[in-house]
Design a protein around this motif. Structure first.
Motif, mmCIF file in Angstrom:
data_model
loop_
_atom_site.group_PDB
_atom_site.id
_atom_site.type_symbol
_atom_site.label_atom_id
_atom_site.label_comp_id
_atom_site.label_asym_id
_atom_site.label_seq_id
_atom_site.Cartn_x
_atom_site.Cartn_y
_atom_site.Cartn_z
ATOM 1 N N VAL A 55 43.229 38.463 33.249
ATOM 2 C CA VAL A 55 42.960 39.527 33.776
ATOM 3 C C VAL A 55 43.757 40.560 33.027
ATOM 4 N N TRP B 243 41.129 43.936 44.091
ATOM 5 C CA TRP B 243 41.995 43.074 45.166
ATOM 6 C C TRP B 243 42.015 43.777 46.331
ATOM 7 N N TRP C 210 47.696 46.775 39.027
ATOM 8 C CA TRP C 210 48.480 46.040 37.993
ATOM 9 C C TRP C 210 47.777 46.059 36.595
ATOM 10 N N ASN D 243 44.984 33.986 34.409
ATOM 11 C CA ASN D 243 43.512 34.040 34.439
ATOM 12 C C ASN D 243 42.927 35.153 33.507
ATOM 13 N N LEU E 91 39.745 42.819 37.906
ATOM 14 C CA LEU E 91 39.829 42.272 39.230
ATOM 15 C C LEU E 91 39.895 43.125 40.106
ATOM 16 N N LEU F 292 49.376 38.388 43.321
ATOM 17 C CA LEU F 292 48.557 39.010 42.541
ATOM 18 C C LEU F 292 48.751 38.986 41.008
ATOM 19 N N ALA F 293 50.038 39.477 40.742
ATOM 20 C CA ALA F 293 50.444 39.623 39.444
ATOM 21 C C ALA F 293 50.413 38.202 38.652
ATOM 22 N N SER G 157 54.000 37.924 33.841
ATOM 23 C CA SER G 157 53.002 38.535 34.475
ATOM 24 C C SER G 157 53.585 39.345 35.553
ATOM 25 N N ALA H 36 44.061 45.184 37.368
ATOM 26 C CA ALA H 36 43.612 44.761 38.801
ATOM 27 C C ALA H 36 43.821 46.177 39.710
ATOM 28 N N TYR I 181 48.418 35.564 39.335
ATOM 29 C CA TYR I 181 46.938 35.407 39.256
ATOM 30 C C TYR I 181 46.509 35.898 38.029
ATOM 31 N N CYS I 182 46.970 37.165 37.989
ATOM 32 C CA CYS I 182 46.336 38.227 36.882
ATOM 33 C C CYS I 182 46.922 37.266 35.441
ATOM 34 N N GLN J 6 37.497 41.366 32.379
ATOM 35 C CA GLN J 6 38.924 41.380 32.405
ATOM 36 C C GLN J 6 39.165 42.088 33.518
#
Length: 241
Positions: free
Chosen positions: A131, A216, A179, A129, A214, A122-123, A2, A134, A125-126, A212
């Motif tokens: 995503v 940030w 992202w 989850n 996010l 951040l990456a 990710s 982002a 998390y994406c 899908q």
């Protein structure tokens, strides 16, 4: 994986409002350094290995300049020409044909390099989850230099209600840093097939509708869209500060 190893930098526009004497916005000097060097430093902090610069206007001269550029250790750069650069930025993104996930930024956006020390979180998390895309947003509206030109975002309970430069009621603005997962690219392709053009806002609308997207918050990090002489002067002040 990710955490992207690639960044796509969009540099296909005419740059007529800035009219940089260096010949291209991404080569304009800020703080004694070309804007491209600020991008390279920032994404080197994020452990990016490949830089893809999408060109359009004056592409031959820009490509020639970047091919000989002094890069951070372990980083490569390639240029991709978008012959339809008069269309919206989504067409340039698709022209890059970058492997997902990738970072995406606007070639004329200067973003505080310190921010990139933490975008790996951040990456991750994406990726964990679901995503698809982002978008970095800024809630510190009083610090935005040219609000009429900013891409405004209205969120309600974390969901996208509206996005666009024309909004009167909004809570944050688009920083120009993304992202991008495969769903982001698919959203652009779907929009392009439907109306013959596409942009990043189209992708975020489609992703948000699918649950899908996010948004940030970059917090206190500074940034500037360097697209006019006034914006360039303001960016110099930010750097000096």
């Amino acid at each position: 994986m990710s955490v992207p190893k690639t960044v796509v930098i969009l540099a296909a526009g005419f740059g007529s409002r800035l009219d940089a004497p260096e010949g291209h916005k991404i080569l304009a000097e800020l703080g004694g350094r070309p804007l491209i060097d600020w991008h390279l430093e920032a994404f080197a902090r994020a452990n990016v290995e490949e830089v893809v610069v999408v060109t359009g206007f004056n592409h031959e001269a820009l490509s020639e300049a970047l091919e000989a550029w002094d890069l951070p250790e372990g980083m490569s750069i390639r240029t991709v020409f978008n012959p339809k650069f008069e269309l919206s930025n989504g067409v340039s993104i698709l022209s890059a044909e970058a492997e997902t996930p990738f970072w995406l930024t606007m070639g004329d956006h200067l973003i505080q390099p310190d921010l990139f020390d933490r975008i790996g979180e951040l990456a991750e998390y994406c990726g964990e989850n679901g995503v698809g895309g982002a978008l970095a947003v800024d809630y510190e509206l009083d610090a935005v230099f040219d609000m009429p030109d900013a891409n405004k975002v209205r969120l309600i309970d974390g969901k996208l209600d509206a996005i666009g430069k024309e909004l009167d009621d909004f809570g944050c603005v688009d920083v120009g840093l993304f992202w991008c997962g495969e769903q982001f690219v698919e959203a652009l392709r779907a929009e392009l097939a439907e109306r013959g053009d596409c942009n990043t806002s189209d992708a975020m609308r489609r992703l948000d509708a699918a649950g899908q997207a996010l948004f940030w918050d970059v917090g206190s990090a500074w940034w500037q869209d360097v697209d006019t002489p006034g914006a360039r002067a303001h960016a110099e002040k930010l750097i000096a500060r």
